[in-house]
Scaffold this motif. Structure first.
Motif, short mmCIF file in Angstrom:
data_model
loop_
_atom_site.label_atom_id
_atom_site.label_comp_id
_atom_site.label_asym_id
_atom_site.label_seq_id
_atom_site.Cartn_x
_atom_site.Cartn_y
_atom_site.Cartn_z
N ARG A 70 -4.41 44.30 41.76
CA ARG A 70 -4.00 43.00 42.27
C ARG A 70 -2.55 42.96 42.77
N TYR A 71 -1.71 43.82 42.23
CA TYR A 71 -0.29 43.83 42.59
C TYR A 71 0.20 45.28 42.73
N PRO A 72 1.16 45.54 43.62
CA PRO A 72 1.85 46.82 43.56
C PRO A 72 2.72 46.85 42.30
N LEU A 73 2.63 47.94 41.56
CA LEU A 73 3.37 48.08 40.31
C LEU A 73 4.52 49.07 40.48
N VAL A 74 5.64 48.77 39.82
CA VAL A 74 6.80 49.66 39.82
C VAL A 74 7.17 49.95 38.36
N ALA A 75 7.33 51.21 38.02
CA ALA A 75 7.85 51.58 36.71
C ALA A 75 9.37 51.51 36.76
N LEU A 76 9.96 50.82 35.80
CA LEU A 76 11.40 50.58 35.82
C LEU A 76 11.94 50.86 34.41
N SER A 77 12.53 52.03 34.23
CA SER A 77 12.90 52.49 32.90
C SER A 77 14.32 53.02 32.86
N ASN A 78 14.96 52.88 31.71
CA ASN A 78 16.24 53.55 31.46
C ASN A 78 16.04 54.92 30.87
N GLY A 79 14.80 55.29 30.59
CA GLY A 79 14.49 56.59 30.00
C GLY A 79 14.21 57.64 31.05
N GLY A 131 8.93 43.61 30.09
CA GLY A 131 9.58 44.59 29.22
C GLY A 131 9.82 44.04 27.84
N ASP A 132 10.16 44.94 26.92
CA ASP A 132 10.30 44.57 25.50
C ASP A 132 11.72 44.25 25.09
N LEU A 163 18.19 44.17 28.06
CA LEU A 163 18.03 45.08 29.19
C LEU A 163 16.98 44.59 30.17
N ASP A 164 15.84 44.17 29.66
CA ASP A 164 14.73 43.77 30.53
C ASP A 164 14.82 42.32 30.97
N HIS A 190 0.52 57.71 36.36
CA HIS A 190 1.31 57.54 37.58
C HIS A 190 0.49 56.93 38.72
N HIS A 191 -0.84 57.11 38.68
CA HIS A 191 -1.68 56.62 39.77
C HIS A 191 -1.75 55.10 39.82
N PHE A 192 -1.29 54.44 38.76
CA PHE A 192 -1.28 52.97 38.79
C PHE A 192 -0.06 52.42 39.53
N PHE A 193 0.95 53.24 39.77
CA PHE A 193 2.25 52.76 40.24
C PHE A 193 2.54 53.19 41.67
N LYS A 194 3.16 52.27 42.41
CA LYS A 194 3.60 52.58 43.77
C LYS A 194 4.96 53.27 43.78
N ALA A 195 5.77 53.05 42.74
CA ALA A 195 7.10 53.65 42.66
C ALA A 195 7.54 53.72 41.21
N ALA A 196 8.48 54.60 40.93
CA ALA A 196 9.05 54.73 39.58
C ALA A 196 10.55 54.94 39.72
N LEU A 197 11.33 54.06 39.09
CA LEU A 197 12.79 54.11 39.18
C LEU A 197 13.38 54.27 37.79
N ASN A 198 14.44 55.08 37.71
CA ASN A 198 15.20 55.23 36.47
C ASN A 198 16.63 55.61 36.83
N PRO A 199 17.52 55.72 35.86
CA PRO A 199 18.92 56.02 36.18
C PRO A 199 19.11 57.34 36.91
N GLU A 200 18.27 58.33 36.60
CA GLU A 200 18.42 59.63 37.27
C GLU A 200 18.10 59.53 38.75
N SER A 201 17.11 58.72 39.12
CA SER A 201 16.70 58.62 40.52
C SER A 201 17.54 57.63 41.32
N THR A 202 18.16 56.68 40.65
CA THR A 202 18.87 55.62 41.37
C THR A 202 20.37 55.58 41.09
N GLY A 203 20.83 56.20 40.00
CA GLY A 203 22.22 56.03 39.59
C GLY A 203 22.50 54.68 38.99
#
Length: 254
Positions: free
Chosen positions: A123-132, A182-183, A187-188, A142-155
Motif C-alpha cells: 500500500r505504501y513505499p517503505l523506507v528503513a530509517l535506522s541509526n544502526g 519507531g520505538d 530519536l524517532d 529488504h524486498h519490502f523496502f524501497k530504500a534504506a538509510l542510516n548514518p553510514e550511507s547518509t552521514g
C-alpha cells in the motif's frame, strides 16, 4: 481527526521496531569475544567477559566524538584498542570486526514484522530509517523496502530532521506526507515531528525498546500522532478490516 489519506509513504526504524536489539548485540559481542580469545589469546587477560568489549567501545566513542555516526569505525577502534592493550597485532581488527558484523546481522524478527511489512508495502513505499548498521539484505526483509538509510550511507543520524527529509526524498514525497514508525521517543518521535513528518510511537508490551519514561512531549513538546503496541495495531489504524491486524487496537490517529 486526520485520516491516512494524506500519508504517501512510511518509514520504519529497525532495532527494537522490527526485531529486539539487545539479543543481537549480545550474540555479536559473544562471537567477537570468542574470536579474539582464539585468534589473539593474550586478550584473555583483558577480555574477562564479552561485556568488556561493550565497555571498551563506550570508552573509545567518548574519545572520538567525531566518529559518533560511524558505527563501523567505533567498533573497529575499540577492537584495535583491545588488541593493542593486550600486545596483540592490531591488524587483526578487520577480521575480528567481520566476525562481529556477521553475527550482528543474525536477528530474530518480531512475529508481527513480516505480516505487517507485507501488508504495508503493498500500500505504501517503505523506507528503513535506522541509526544502526544492520543490513536488510543480510537480515532479510529488504524486498519490502524501497530504500534504506542510516548514518553510514547518509552521514546523518536521528533525530536530525535532515535524515527524515532524506527518507521522504528517497521515495519522492514531502515530509508531511510521510509517517515514521519507531520505538525511541526522542530519536524517532521528536526527530520525525521536527522534520514535519507524522509520527507513530511503537511501545511494545514487553518494553524492549528505548522507551523514555518522560518523553519530550510531556515536557512541552509535540505528541505523536499515533501510539501503537505492535505493528498489527499500526495496520488496524490504517484499515480496521486489515486481516493481519489481529492484536491490540491502535490509538486514534490525530
Amino acid at each position: 481527526m486526520t485520516s491516512f489519506a494524506s500519508i504517501a509513504a512510511i518509514s520504519l526504524d529497525l532495532d527494537d521496531t522490527l526485531w529486539p536489539f539487545g539479543p543481537a548485540v549480545i550474540r555479536a559481542e559473544q562471537t567477537l569475544h570468542e574470536w579474539l580469545l582464539a585468534q589473539a589469546p593474550r586478550t584473555s587477560t583483558l577480555l574477562t567477559s564479552p561485556q568488556v568489549l561493550g565497555a571498551l567501545r563506550t570508552k573509545f566513542e567518548a574519545s572520538r566524538p567525531d566518529l559518533s555516526h560511524n558505527l563501523r569505525e567505533l567498533r573497529l577502534g575499540s577492537i584495535r584498542m583491545a588488541l593493542e592493550m593486550s600486545e596483540e597485532d592490531p591488524a587483526l581488527a578487520e577480521s575480528a570486526y567481520d566476525a562481529f558484523f556477521a553475527a550482528r546481522q543474525r536477528v530474530d524478527f518480531f512475529e508481527d514484522a513480516f505480516p505487517a511489512l507485507e501488508w504495508l508495502s503493498a500500500r505504501y513505499p517503505l523506507v528503513a530509517l535506522s541509526n544502526g548498521n544492520a543490513s536488510l539484505k543480510v537480515t532479510g526483509g529488504h524486498h519490502f523496502f524501497k530504500a534504506a538509510l542510516n548514518p553510514e550511507s547518509t552521514g546523518l543520524a536521528k533525530p536530525d530532521a535532515a535524515i527524515f527529509r532524506a527518507a521522504a526524498d528517497a521515495v519522492g514525497c514531502r515530509p508531511e506526507q510521510m509517517l515514521h514508525v519507531g520505538d525511541d521517543a526522542d530519536l524517532d518521535i521528536v526527530g520525525a515531528l521536527a522534520a514535519g513528518c507524522h509520527a507513530a510511537w511503537l511501545v511494545r508490551g514487553d518494553s524492549v525498546g528505548g522507551v523514555d519514561t518522560a518523553p519530550a512531549w510531556t515536557r512541552g513538546g509535540s505528541a505523536p500522532h499515533l501510539v501503537v503496541r505492535d505493528l498489527y495495531a499500526l495496520c488496524r489504524a490504517i484499515d480496521p478490516a486489515c486481516p493481519v491486524a489481529k492484536q491490540m487496537p491502535a490509538a486514534a490517529f490525530a
